[in-house]
Design a protein around this motif. Structure first.
Motif, PDB file in Angstrom:
ATOM      1  N   ASP A 287       0.904  -1.250   0.110  1.00 55.41           N
ATOM      2  CA  ASP A 287       0.049   0.038   0.112  1.00 55.41           C
ATOM      3  C   ASP A 287       0.806   1.219   0.042  1.00 55.41           C
ATOM      4  OD1 ASP A 287      -2.042   2.065   0.260  1.00 55.41           O
ATOM      5  OD2 ASP A 287      -2.838   0.703   1.813  1.00 55.41           O
ATOM      6  N   TYR A 290      -1.157   4.618   3.115  1.00 57.08           N
ATOM      7  CA  TYR A 290      -1.913   4.204   4.188  1.00 57.08           C
ATOM      8  C   TYR A 290      -2.943   5.117   4.736  1.00 57.08           C
ATOM      9  CZ  TYR A 290       1.367   0.325   4.579  1.00 57.08           C
ATOM     10  OH  TYR A 290       2.245  -0.674   4.012  1.00 57.08           O
ATOM     11  N   ASP A 295      -7.475   0.494   6.767  1.00 54.62           N
ATOM     12  CA  ASP A 295      -6.402   0.954   5.597  1.00 54.62           C
ATOM     13  C   ASP A 295      -5.183   0.995   6.186  1.00 54.62           C
ATOM     14  OD1 ASP A 295      -5.694   1.193   3.020  1.00 54.62           O
ATOM     15  OD2 ASP A 295      -5.939   3.461   3.319  1.00 54.62           O
ATOM     16  N   GLN A 296      -4.903   0.669   7.650  1.00 53.86           N
ATOM     17  CA  GLN A 296      -3.735   0.767   8.314  1.00 53.86           C
ATOM     18  C   GLN A 296      -2.673  -0.245   8.046  1.00 53.86           C
ATOM     19  OE1 GLN A 296      -3.422   3.248  12.249  1.00 53.86           O
ATOM     20  NE2 GLN A 296      -5.533   2.090  12.042  1.00 53.86           N
ATOM     21  N   HIS A 324       2.216  -2.632  10.091  1.00 52.30           N
ATOM     22  CA  HIS A 324       1.116  -2.529   9.154  1.00 52.30           C
ATOM     23  C   HIS A 324       0.464  -4.026   8.967  1.00 52.30           C
ATOM     24  CE1 HIS A 324       1.528   1.495   8.025  1.00 52.30           C
ATOM     25  NE2 HIS A 324       2.751   1.204   7.577  1.00 52.30           N
TER      26      HIS A 324
END
Length: 606
Positions: A287, A290, A295-296, A324
């Motif tokens: 990703d 972030y 979504d972290q 993450h």
């Protein structure tokens, strides 16, 4: 040209054939109840007043010519709408066994549904809906149910895709039906693909793109795969990939997949679904931007057992990515190294199943259950036995007898899996009333919210099947009563937003039970180390607020006292009942008044 008007029905039956030659055009006009389906709402002509539709049943066939390693020189077949509304579409009902329904070199749009399913008490035949070099766009859904097979292939020799685009919901959904997708491009839809409970034969998804969908890219609920390779799952607004318990991938056949930049985590699943330990798999997980909430995270293990290390050496992730990953505990993940004996046994059984060595696979799985009963792999072995039975004799009563005579330790993955699969065997045997009774027990007694939600999804499917088969004595004692596929799909969407991993992706409004609790929320969320729970009472009441972890274990009791009408708040400092700080992760707070119960989610990040 074949134009359908005035809520007409074209019926093909008794070995009749509706043959669509290349270059022909088929168009419908009117949808069910003469109204277009609102974006994001269920699709399919199930309302009382039908629109235009084509139905092939009782041996009737609708088909195009068969593409035999060449591309037609003439134009494609056009299936479309005469206006802006979606007409009902094409329904294949109770097909004959082993029949192929071909849609080759077609451009399909403007229909609510292309489906293949059994109707009423029809026999369990196996038919095949085959789309080759065919596009599906600006339409509703392709629905496959009841053990029939869906095959969608682009031009594999030329690496050309079938395009599924611009539909308001998941364009492909399958229930108890395997899929075989190769070179399929799914983009700009209300989701990617949704599969529920299938393993006969194993499903295959290779060389496919799931991009920019307004929802989750790939959602798998109890599906067995022989191949999941070379797929790109990117930039979907929800999760990249979700795997429910029972989802299984043949060892070394989850390869070269890219999960990148999805709106929430790239991959979320129950611990048994992580098949990323083949060190040469070359799966890319990343990703570049972030966000907050889910979504972290790149990977989310929803039920880590606090001891078993999940091997993800088949990805490009390293220990530098630990912050993450959920959980972020270094003991939860392994980025290389050896594989345990029990994992080797599970992989061996998986390979034997893929190679047709079913008896050997069964013996290995049963040995794993008896000798390593406390491990996560023992629980996984139960799911594999369920898939194995689907592949072979389909003697689910014998599997149920075997499982009922296993004595698992309480609160182990083996015990959880046995309970779930025993219920699944009743569903496979069409003993839906028994299955509903067992699911009601889970719904009313489990303290694990995700387990309750999963049971409700299964219960709704049982009720749907009873309604499908014209059962007159539909059960009254049933929490989820969804009598049509439309109702079921809508209910599943509602239930899934309540899963623990949808923490910040849903609105934090109240879920009313009886009306006394007017509002409830906690802020901040995520939080570190404190959060304030605020609520509003319509009447004086005794109020209890307790905090639970994802396993349903009570962490702390925050309040249990009589409160007056009006607004109240209480702070949780991230500590348990022994005043010790708890670990980062998902938690639930349960508020109970005299006549209301509400449970909400919150995320502690350190």
């Amino acid at each position: 040209n074949f134009i359908i008007n005035h809520a007409s029905e074209v019926l093909v039956e008794n070995d009749g054939i509706l043959f669509l030659d290349w270059g022909s055009i088929v168009k419908g006009t009117l949808p069910t109840t003469y109204e277009a389906t609102p974006p994001g709402q269920p699709v399919g002509g199930e309302d009382p007043i039908p629109g235009d539709r084509i139905i092939a049943k009782s041996g009737g066939i609708i088909t195009t010519d068969i593409l035999d390693n060449f591309t037609p020189s003439c134009d494609s077949i056009t299936i479309a709408s005469t206006g802006s509304d979606l007409w009902d579409g094409i329904f294949i009902q109770s097909p004959s066994d082993s029949t192929n329904y071909w849609f080759v070199n077609c451009d399909i749009s403007g229909i609510r549904k292309l489906s293949i399913e059994n109707v009423g008490l029809s026999a369990r035949n196996t038919a095949y809906l085959r789309l080759h070099q065919t596009d599906f766009h600006d339409a509703g859904q392709i629905v496959v149910r009841d053990g029939h097979n869906l095959i969608v292939h682009g031009n594999v020799a030329e690496s050309e895709y079938c395009y599924f685009e611009d539909t308001p919901a998941y364009p492909i959904v399958a229930y108890e039906s395997p899929v075989d997708l190769d070179y399929v491009h799914i983009e700009n839809n209300g989701g990617g693909i949704y599969l529920y409970d299938s393993s006969t034969p194993f499903s295959i998804i290779n060389n496919c793109n799931f991009l920019n969908n307004n929802g989750d890219g790939v959602k798998l609920n109890g599906v067995a795969f022989s191949d999941f390779n070379d797929n790109n799952i990117e930039d979907n607004s929800g999760f990249g990939m979700i795997c429910y318990p029972g989802t299984a991938f043949e060892y070394q056949h989850f390869n070269a997949d890219t999960l990148r930049n999805n709106g929430y985590a790239e991959f979320v699943g129950w611990q048994s679904t992580f098949e990323m330990s083949y060190q040469y798999a070359n799966n890319k997980i990343e990703d570049t931007n972030y966000g907050f909430g889910s979504d972290q995270f790149l990977l989310m293990n929803l039920n880590w057992d606090d001891s078993t290390t999940v091997n993800i050496s088949g990805t490009d992730l390293t220990s530098a990515d630990l912050s993450h990953l959920l959980p972020s505990d270094p003991d939860a993940w392994s980025f290389g190294g050896g594989i345990t004996i029990e994992k080797e046994m599970l992989y061996s059984a998986s390979s034997d199943m893929g190679n047709g060595n079913y008896f050997i696979a069964e013996q290995t799985l049963q040995l794993l259950i008896s000798d390593y009963s406390l491990t996560n792999e023992a629980g996984s072995a139960v799911y594999y036995l369920y898939h194995l039975e689907s592949l072979t004799e389909q003697d689910f009563s014998s599997l149920r007898y075997y499982l009922e005579n296993v004595t698992p330790t309480n609160d182990t993955p083996l015990e959880t899996a046995i309970k779930k699969i025993i219920t699944k065997t009743y569903m496979k045997d069409k003993e839906y009333l028994i299955a509903i009774n067992q699911l009601e027990t889970v719904i009313n007694n489990s303290q694990i919210p995700d387990e309750v939600i999963s049971a409700m999804i299964d219960e709704g499917y049982c009720y749907l099947k009873l309604a499908d088969e014209s059962e007159r004595g539909l059960p009254v004692n049933c929490t989820v009563k969804t009598a049509t596929l439309n109702e079921y799909q809508a209910k599943v969407r509602e239930l899934e937003t309540q899963f623990s991993f949808y923490l910040d992706e849903q609105e934090q409004d109240i879920i009313k039970i009886a009306g006394n609790i007017l509002s409830i929320s906690n802020y901040p969320n995520p939080f570190n180390p404190t959060t304030t729970i605020a609520f509003d009472l319509a009447a004086e009441s005794n109020v209890s607020i307790a905090v639970y972890n994802v396993k349903g274990q009570k962490v702390n009791q925050l309040i249990n006292e009589q409160l007056s009408v009006g607004q109240h708040s209480i702070e949780w400092n991230g500590k348990d009942s022994n005043n010790k700080s708890v670990a980062s992760g998902l938690y639930f707070y349960k508020l109970t008044s005299d006549d209301d119960t509400v449970m909400r989610k919150m995320l502690l990040l350190k």
